[in-house]
Write a protein that holds these residues in place. Structure first.
Motif, short mmCIF file in Angstrom:
data_model
loop_
_atom_site.label_atom_id
_atom_site.label_comp_id
_atom_site.label_asym_id
_atom_site.label_seq_id
_atom_site.Cartn_x
_atom_site.Cartn_y
_atom_site.Cartn_z
N GLU A 174 57.56 79.35 -44.92
CA GLU A 174 56.45 79.54 -45.21
C GLU A 174 55.46 79.31 -46.20
OE1 GLU A 174 56.74 83.69 -45.68
OE2 GLU A 174 57.87 83.85 -48.07
N LYS A 175 54.43 79.40 -47.10
CA LYS A 175 53.45 79.02 -47.68
C LYS A 175 53.94 77.49 -47.48
CE LYS A 175 53.70 83.23 -49.54
NZ LYS A 175 53.38 83.90 -51.23
N ASN A 176 53.50 76.39 -46.73
CA ASN A 176 53.21 75.04 -46.96
C ASN A 176 51.97 75.11 -46.37
OD1 ASN A 176 56.21 73.56 -47.60
ND2 ASN A 176 56.74 75.29 -46.54
N TYR A 177 51.70 73.47 -45.86
CA TYR A 177 50.49 73.00 -45.62
C TYR A 177 50.36 72.74 -43.89
CZ TYR A 177 49.54 73.30 -50.06
OH TYR A 177 49.18 73.74 -51.80
N ILE A 178 51.28 72.80 -43.18
CA ILE A 178 51.73 72.51 -41.84
C ILE A 178 50.73 72.57 -41.00
CG2 ILE A 178 53.70 72.56 -39.79
CD1 ILE A 178 55.70 73.78 -42.46
N PHE A 179 50.35 71.91 -39.96
CA PHE A 179 49.11 71.60 -39.52
C PHE A 179 49.81 70.97 -38.14
CE2 PHE A 179 49.05 67.63 -40.62
CZ PHE A 179 48.77 66.75 -40.70
N GLU A 180 51.18 70.75 -37.92
CA GLU A 180 51.40 69.97 -36.89
C GLU A 180 53.01 70.07 -36.78
OE1 GLU A 180 51.17 66.21 -33.77
OE2 GLU A 180 50.26 66.37 -35.48
N ILE A 181 53.72 70.69 -35.29
CA ILE A 181 54.72 70.76 -35.46
C ILE A 181 55.13 69.87 -34.11
CG2 ILE A 181 56.60 72.12 -34.59
CD1 ILE A 181 55.38 74.51 -36.17
N ASP A 182 55.53 69.27 -33.98
CA ASP A 182 56.07 68.52 -32.38
C ASP A 182 57.06 67.98 -32.14
OD1 ASP A 182 56.46 66.62 -30.65
OD2 ASP A 182 55.79 64.57 -31.50
N GLN A 183 57.56 68.97 -31.41
CA GLN A 183 59.43 69.61 -31.25
C GLN A 183 60.07 69.26 -31.61
OE1 GLN A 183 59.80 65.76 -27.56
NE2 GLN A 183 58.97 67.68 -26.41
N ALA A 184 59.94 69.89 -33.40
CA ALA A 184 60.37 69.90 -34.21
C ALA A 184 61.78 71.08 -34.04
CB ALA A 184 60.12 70.61 -35.42
N PHE A 185 61.89 71.91 -33.32
CA PHE A 185 63.31 72.92 -33.39
C PHE A 185 63.66 73.25 -31.68
CE2 PHE A 185 58.67 74.66 -35.26
CZ PHE A 185 59.30 74.46 -36.54
N GLU A 186 63.61 71.74 -31.25
CA GLU A 186 64.03 71.88 -30.26
C GLU A 186 65.37 71.81 -30.09
OE1 GLU A 186 62.27 72.35 -27.17
OE2 GLU A 186 60.70 72.35 -28.83
#
Length: 677
Positions: free
Chosen positions: A175-187
């Motif tokens: 939380e409280k970052n600047y994340i705008f894109e997630i590309d299969q980061a948790f797979e």
């Protein structure tokens, strides 16, 4: 701190040089202005708290003495470097908190130090100005991690390489970052159960496929779409928080899940199968173009039909407040037989119909406040509509009447809020010239009802027995200017049960209103009225809280401190009254009462000769003038007349002495003839 360790054997306290404290196997050195780790602590220390100090470097020899260390916290220091050999003698460390430091400066050397912790389970790196690349380096060799926090950093984009080696991870906080894109980061995180990505900048969530996840928090982003993967696999998802986003449609949820909490508050959702202008979008579809490398996938989604394929039988809490919903699709609630809490407040609902088709048999809380409801419908004889309802909030709508059957089968209803609707209570007094009485709400005979709010309903001339058969403990009648008719006879049915009563802003001005029958009252609000004299009937009550703000009181009772009220009162509100600065004996008496609080004491003022003053610091000239004004007039007259009387008496004595001989001769000459016997 000793209490926090439970009720084990008596905790032995010890104090080390530097102010550190020992409780059992925990050493607390929080806030001691330490610039390095103390070297004189017990060697068997298992937990070391070094938060809020000034440590900049954790050197190779800093922890050599503490080989039994299991938990180490260095939160809020100035830590910029952990040397590679710092943990070589502390390889049993399970929990490490490094939050709110400056580890971005030497993150590669710090990563080498962390790699020497094969048993580390929990790591907190929040607030260290780390990018995604820095995080990847720091956690690369920490395959034993089960909980990781990298909140409050400057992460912008996540891909599959960042968390690749965290195969045991159960909880991840981003939380409280600047994340705008997630590309299969948790797979690759096959054991991940709790994921927090709140307060970022995600625009959408497409093809959600984390079947093992139990809790997902993506609140406070800019999400417009949430689409789960079209699959018949069972998702373990239990809690989904999508609140405070920009959702346009109800989320497309997994077909099979264990979802029991769905939070959709503060979005832009609506349903579009029926529009206010009579048109329909029932057959309109949306196509999503997903481009992954050289492959392209097109997903077609119906605006409404997808929800029909989701199994919501386990859903218990649904929060759709602060949206743009103006109707619920047919059968929407029928899919949620386990629902216990439904929040639809602050929407655009114009009607809400309760029927046997939407049984809501388990519902205990229903909030429909702040809508545009003009009608609340219920099927006659619908015995299974709201059998377990305990809280019903209908405040701030356009209702004038409720269906007479709505409370018939609510055997557990305890709280009803009808405030700011144009409703009247039954029975209504007969009006000359009208054959039928106006519509009203009948709450008589509802034995389970304990809390009722009728604030701002425009109630007029209450009479009869509107609360007969109830056991109300809380009653709010505030902002009803015509509700009171001089006495409280219509409240007598609640004399034994009522605990909290609000008559704020009800144009109460008479002092003949008798509160003495309400022996159980503990909180009474009489603010915003026109009281000119303190109601004497309050003196016999044992109130805990009394609000007298915004009235016309020049003073309170002088002997208030000798009443039952003074012994029980815990707080009293007194501001915004025209108190007389020369009759403040009651104020001084209140200051002496032990345990009494006056929360608005700084706002209390008094008037003297067109001046507004504080009773806490009256000027000396005002005090002197007040003493003259409040003195005993009889005594004052006696004091003024005494010098005059003494002067006359002295003058008479002087005159008498000067004329004594002449007066005696005159008397003898006139009375000198002897009288015969």
């Amino acid at each position: 701190l000793a209490v926090g360790w439970g009720s084990g054997a008596l905790a032995a306290w010890a104090t080390f040089p530097g102010g550190c404290e020992l409780v059992q196997s925990t050493v607390d050195c929080t806030g001691r202005w330490l610039s390095s780790v103390p070297g004189n602590l017990r060697g068997d220390t298992e937990e070391l708290l070094l938060d809020d100090n000034t440590i900049q470097v954790l050197g190779n020899a800093s922890l050599l003495m503490y080989q039994q260390l299991r938990r180490l916290s260095l939160t809020k220091n100035r830590l910029e470097l952990i040397q590679p050999g710092a943990f070589l003698r502390s390889q049993g460390l399970h929990v490490l908190s490094l939050a709110d430091n400056v580890l971005f400066t030497n993150y590669s050397l710090t990563a080498a130090a962390l790699s020497a912790l094969p048993a580390l389970r929990t790591l907190d790196l929040a607030g260290n100005r780390l990018t995604e690349d820095m995080v990847s380096v720091l956690i690369w060799n920490l395959s034993s991690l089960e909980s990781l926090s990298v909140a409050r950093n400057i992460i912008m984009r996540l891909d599959s390489s960042v968390f690749a080696n965290l195969t045991q991870l159960l909880e991840l906080n981003l939380e409280k970052n600047y994340i705008f894109e997630i590309d299969q980061a948790f797979e690759g995180l096959q054991r991940l159960q709790r994921l927090n990505i709140a307060y970022n900048y995600l625009p959408c969530v497409l093809e959600f496929s984390l079947t093992q996840l139990r809790v997902l928090n993506v609140s406070n982003n800019v999400i417009e779409w949430f689409l789960a993967l079209e699959s018949d696999d069972l998702f373990e998802l239990e809690v989904l928080d999508l609140s405070h986003n920009r959702l346009l449609f109800f989320p497309v949820l997994p077909r099979q899940s264990k979802l029991h909490t769905l939070l959709l508050k503060d979005n832009e959702m609506s349903f579009y199968q029926r529009l206010p202008n009579g048109t329909s979008l029932a057959n309109v579809t949306v196509q999503f173009l997903l481009i992954d490398g050289n492959s392209t996938n097109i997903t077609t989604v119906s605006l409404w039909d997808e929800i029909c394929h989701s199994n919501l039988s386990s859903l218990q809490l649904l929060d759709m407040s602060q949206n743009q919903v103006w109707y619920l699709p047919e059968g929407f609630l029928a899919q949620m037989p386990s629902l216990t809490h439904l929040k639809l407040n602050q929407n655009c609902l114009e009607t809400f119909h309760l029927s046997e088709g939407d049984p809501l048999a388990m519902l205990t809380e229903l909030d429909l406040s702040q809508n545009q409801l003009a009608e609340l419908g219920a099927e006659v004889g619908a015995r299974d509509v709201l059998p377990n309802l305990q809280l019903f909030n209908l405040s701030t709508n356009r209702l004038r009447v409720l269906p007479p059957e709505v409370f018939t089968y609510t055997r557990k209803i305890a709280t009803v809020d009808l405030s700011r609707n144009r409703v009247d209570l039954c029975p209504q007094p007969a009006v000359a010239g009208e054959e039928e009485s106006p519509p009203c709400v009948d709450i008589r005979g509802i034995e389970t009802l304990t809390h009722l709010s009728l604030a701002g309903c425009g109630l007029r001339g209450l009479g009869g027995h509107p609360f007969q058969g109830t056991s109300l403990m809380y009653l709010d009648l505030s902002d009803n200017h015509q509700a009171l008719s001089g006495d409280l006879e219509w409240l007598q049915d609640l004399a034994l049960t009522l605990r909290v009563l609000s008559l704020r802003n009800t144009s109460l001005s008479t002092t003949t209103v008798d509160f003495s029958a309400f022996n159980g009252l503990v909180r009474l609000d009489l603010s915003g009225n026109s009281l000119t004299v303190f109601p004497t009937s309050l003196s016999v009550l044992e109130l805990h809280s009394l609000d007298l703000r915004d009235n016309c009181l020049p003073a309170l009772l002088m002997d208030v401190t000798r009443t039952p009220l003074a012994k029980s009162l815990q707080e009293i509100y007194l501001s915004r009254n025209p108190y007389n600065c020369c009759t403040l004996g009651w104020w001084d008496a209140l200051q002496q009462l032990e345990g009494l609080q006056i929360p608005d004491w700084q706002e209390v003022t008094c008037s003297y000769a067109s001046r507004t003053l504080s009773p806490r610091a009256l000027p000396e000239p005002v005090l002197r003038s007040c003493r003259w004004q409040t003195a005993d007039l009889a005594l004052l007259y006696l004091v003024l007349a005494l010098p005059t009387c003494l002067t006359l008496l002295v003058a008479f004595a002087v005159v008498f002495l000067m004329l004594k001989q002449k007066l005696l001769k005159m008397v003898k000459s006139r009375c000198g003839v002897s009288n015969p016997y």
